[in-house]
Design a protein around this motif. Structure first.
Motif, mmCIF file in Angstrom:
data_model
loop_
_atom_site.group_PDB
_atom_site.id
_atom_site.type_symbol
_atom_site.label_atom_id
_atom_site.label_comp_id
_atom_site.label_asym_id
_atom_site.label_seq_id
_atom_site.Cartn_x
_atom_site.Cartn_y
_atom_site.Cartn_z
ATOM 1 N N TYR A 223 35.542 21.928 -3.399
ATOM 2 C CA TYR A 223 34.255 21.600 -3.235
ATOM 3 C C TYR A 223 33.850 21.348 -1.690
ATOM 4 O O TYR A 223 33.055 21.795 -1.176
ATOM 5 N N HIS A 224 34.548 20.462 -1.006
ATOM 6 C CA HIS A 224 34.465 20.053 0.315
ATOM 7 C C HIS A 224 34.506 21.472 1.141
ATOM 8 O O HIS A 224 33.761 21.475 2.365
ATOM 9 N N MET A 225 35.586 22.417 0.965
ATOM 10 C CA MET A 225 35.596 23.485 1.601
ATOM 11 C C MET A 225 34.321 24.263 1.564
ATOM 12 O O MET A 225 33.856 24.930 2.488
ATOM 13 N N ASP A 226 33.767 24.367 0.353
ATOM 14 C CA ASP A 226 32.462 25.077 0.117
ATOM 15 C C ASP A 226 31.420 24.652 0.686
ATOM 16 O O ASP A 226 30.504 25.154 1.545
ATOM 17 N N LEU A 227 31.408 23.114 0.718
ATOM 18 C CA LEU A 227 30.104 22.759 1.777
ATOM 19 C C LEU A 227 30.450 23.042 3.124
ATOM 20 O O LEU A 227 29.739 23.202 3.957
ATOM 21 N N LEU A 228 31.636 22.773 3.436
ATOM 22 C CA LEU A 228 32.078 23.226 5.026
ATOM 23 C C LEU A 228 31.509 24.438 5.429
ATOM 24 O O LEU A 228 30.949 24.730 6.559
ATOM 25 N N VAL A 229 31.729 25.536 4.683
ATOM 26 C CA VAL A 229 31.817 27.089 4.979
ATOM 27 C C VAL A 229 30.148 27.186 4.874
ATOM 28 O O VAL A 229 29.486 27.846 5.884
ATOM 29 N N ARG A 230 29.331 26.524 4.105
ATOM 30 C CA ARG A 230 27.794 26.842 4.100
ATOM 31 C C ARG A 230 27.337 26.127 5.097
ATOM 32 O O ARG A 230 26.222 26.694 5.684
ATOM 33 N N GLU A 231 27.925 24.904 5.572
ATOM 34 C CA GLU A 231 27.368 24.221 6.944
ATOM 35 C C GLU A 231 27.412 25.134 8.097
ATOM 36 O O GLU A 231 26.810 24.978 9.009
ATOM 37 N N LEU A 232 28.862 25.681 8.231
ATOM 38 C CA LEU A 232 28.957 26.442 9.614
ATOM 39 C C LEU A 232 28.393 27.908 9.495
ATOM 40 O O LEU A 232 28.273 28.059 10.751
ATOM 41 N N ARG A 233 28.104 28.395 8.431
ATOM 42 C CA ARG A 233 27.618 29.718 8.679
ATOM 43 C C ARG A 233 26.100 29.889 9.147
ATOM 44 O O ARG A 233 25.919 30.587 9.982
ATOM 45 N N PRO A 234 25.178 29.109 8.938
ATOM 46 C CA PRO A 234 23.915 29.163 9.212
ATOM 47 C C PRO A 234 23.591 28.307 10.500
ATOM 48 O O PRO A 234 22.715 27.575 10.752
ATOM 49 N N GLN A 235 24.397 28.871 11.740
ATOM 50 C CA GLN A 235 24.407 28.032 12.884
ATOM 51 C C GLN A 235 23.286 28.541 13.806
ATOM 52 O O GLN A 235 22.999 27.988 14.792
ATOM 53 N N GLY A 236 22.571 29.822 13.287
ATOM 54 C CA GLY A 236 21.559 30.559 14.293
ATOM 55 C C GLY A 236 22.138 31.284 15.408
ATOM 56 O O GLY A 236 21.312 31.537 16.075
#
Length: 493
Positions: A104-117
């Protein structure tokens, strides 16, 4: 070698060994410890992680150290800071335990890192950490859906790592393999197709083991996948030979034949071979093997090369050995697969794509020159010692040559020889990407002669022993960087 631990300092000024502001001085300069690491701490604040400062800090560290490792607890750091360090790193490893919370934490991290613009994709390589006697239990599939296929595993992980305790057993072996990957020092073994001649690969494995040469990754097609699966499951070279010698009985081969009725897609279903494999490895998954394994198969619909790296190993091997025209294609996840040797008979390229810098290839597919030499020698021997009685029996009771579809000159033999003919040039071409290619000198082109595995194994031992000095020199060679292309892996249920 430098080890930098990142810490979250909130809005307070950093007060550790390294700082991102000012002149980026490392004060004090840490001296290497007994394990060869110079350790630093770096406190990250919300207002002191602009991209140019991260880049300048890493440049400064690289001027002092050959390797720089950045350690961080992902959920304790601001995503922009973590993104900058990952973006400027050669590789990013994400250590995950087999638990719902970690995934779950890994999923949140990946989602947060991908849309960095920034338009840049951060490459994360998941590493699954398993405790003693802990099974993967499907977490490899969950992690693959979130971040991609798992290529590294660490087994025997303690719940709370103790820096004063030296790793042992599988934990130590897996950490060493990961260290070799980071250092560009992985040793890979590519095992070719070749049916019965592929048993020569067992002899090569025995010589490697006897000389203490650790193989980090194995890729196999068809028979190479079968042998690689058993070896990676934990069996050693001696046990591999014992399993092969079970086929010495006259009727052992026929126990592997499960006819398909009607023979519309093939003459043999292949489930008997799969059951025999599972007697040796059980329902083991890729994540539970002692070292990473890649199994090659051909997608029958698209004719693409398929690389299996997760799921149940026996299913992938079953697909890899399904010779088209002889075996019924194997259905996995709605797709049909046939023999991996059709598209990649010597999977050196798969290992290169994984970043493996040292590769030993075992090519058990003989060249036409070798086959011609063997046929000529066989003909000359037959003239010197004719067996008149046997010729008379064959003339009047032609059961072997006329009724046995697997006998020389019959339909299944013709199919298999045609496939091997198409593989020869491809295997030779793929072998050029390897550092060392071992070609066992087998004076026989029969693909189903499993009744005397000893002679194939001896041929493998002989060629490995002949090139042993080259193999040792390869293992001792410094890291070499290769350009790699990433290809998606396929998971099997």
């Amino acid at each position: 070698m430098a080890l930098v631990r990142l810490k979250d300092g909130g809005k307070e000024r950093p007060a550790e060994n390294l700082t991102l502001d000012g002149n980026l001085q490392a004060s004090p300069v840490s001296l290497p410890a007994s394990d060869g690491f110079s350790r630093f701490n770096l406190t990250i604040t919300e207002d002191l992680h602009p991209p140019d400062r991260v880049e300048a800090l890493l440049e400064q560290l690289h001027r002092r150290f050959h390797y720089v490792l950045i350690e961080a607890v992902a959920e304790e750091l601001p995503a922009p800071a973590l993104f900058e360090f990952l973006r400027r790193s050669n590789r990013g490893y994400l250590f995950v335990r087999a638990s719902n919370e970690d995934v779950y934490h890994m999923d949140l991290l990946v989602r947060e890192l991908r849309p960095q613009g920034t338009g840049e994709e951060v490459q994360l390589k998941p590493v699954l950490c398993l405790g003693n006697n802990e099974l993967v239990d499907g977490y490899d599939t969950l992690i693959q859906r979130v971040v991609g296929p798992i290529e590294s595993f660490i087994r025997g992980c303690p719940k709370l790592p103790d820096p004063d305790t030296r790793p042992a057993g599988s934990y130590y072996a897996d950490l060493r393999r990961l260290a070799r990957e980071i250092g560009g020092c992985l040793l890979g073994l590519a095992l070719s197709s070749g049916a019965a001649k592929g048993l020569s690969q067992i002899g090569v494995i025995q010589v490697l083991e006897e000389n203490g040469i650790d193989v980090d990754v194995v890729a196999g097609s068809s028979m190479g996948a079968y042998i690689g699966a058993i070896w990676n499951s934990g069996k050693n070279g001696v046990q591999l030979e014992a399993i092969a010698r079970e086929m010495e009985s006259h009727w052992a081969f026929w126990s592997l034949i499960d006819p398909a009725f009607p023979p519309r897609q093939g003459f043999v279903r292949g489930f008997a071979v799969k059951r025999r494999l599972m007697r040796s490895i059980g329902p083991v998954r890729f994540a539970e093997l002692q070292r990473p394994l890649r199994v090659l198969a051909a997608n029958l619909e698209t004719l693409e090369r398929t690389v299996f790296a997760s799921g149940e190993v026996a299913n992938a091997v079953h697909a890899s050995i399904a010779v088209p025209g002889i075996c019924v294609p194997v259905k996995l996840n709605g797709e049909s697969y046939v023999d991996g040797g059709i598209v990649d008979p010597l999977p050196v390229d798969v290992l290169r794509e994984m970043g493996v810098s040292r590769i030993i290839a075992v090519n058990a597919i003989p060249t036409p020159d070798r086959i011609r030499y063997c046929l000529q020698a066989e003909h000359e021997l037959a003239q010197l010692s004719p067996r008149r009685a046997r010729e008379v029996i064959r003339k009047w009771l032609p059961l072997e040559t006329k009724l046995n579809y697997f006998a020389r000159g019959n339909i299944l033999e013709i199919l298999m020889r045609s496939i091997h003919g198409a593989q020869i040039r491809m295997a030779e071409s793929l072998g050029r990407q390897a550092d060392i290619v071992l070609r066992p000198q087998i004076c026989d082109d029969r693909w189903l002669d499993f009744r005397d595995p000893g002679r194939f194994i001896r041929a493998g031992r002989q060629i490995a022993e002949r090139h042993l000095d080259e193999i040792k020199s390869l293992v001792a060679r410094k890291a070499v960087k290769h350009e790699t292309a990433v290809e998606p892996m396929v998971e099997v249920a």
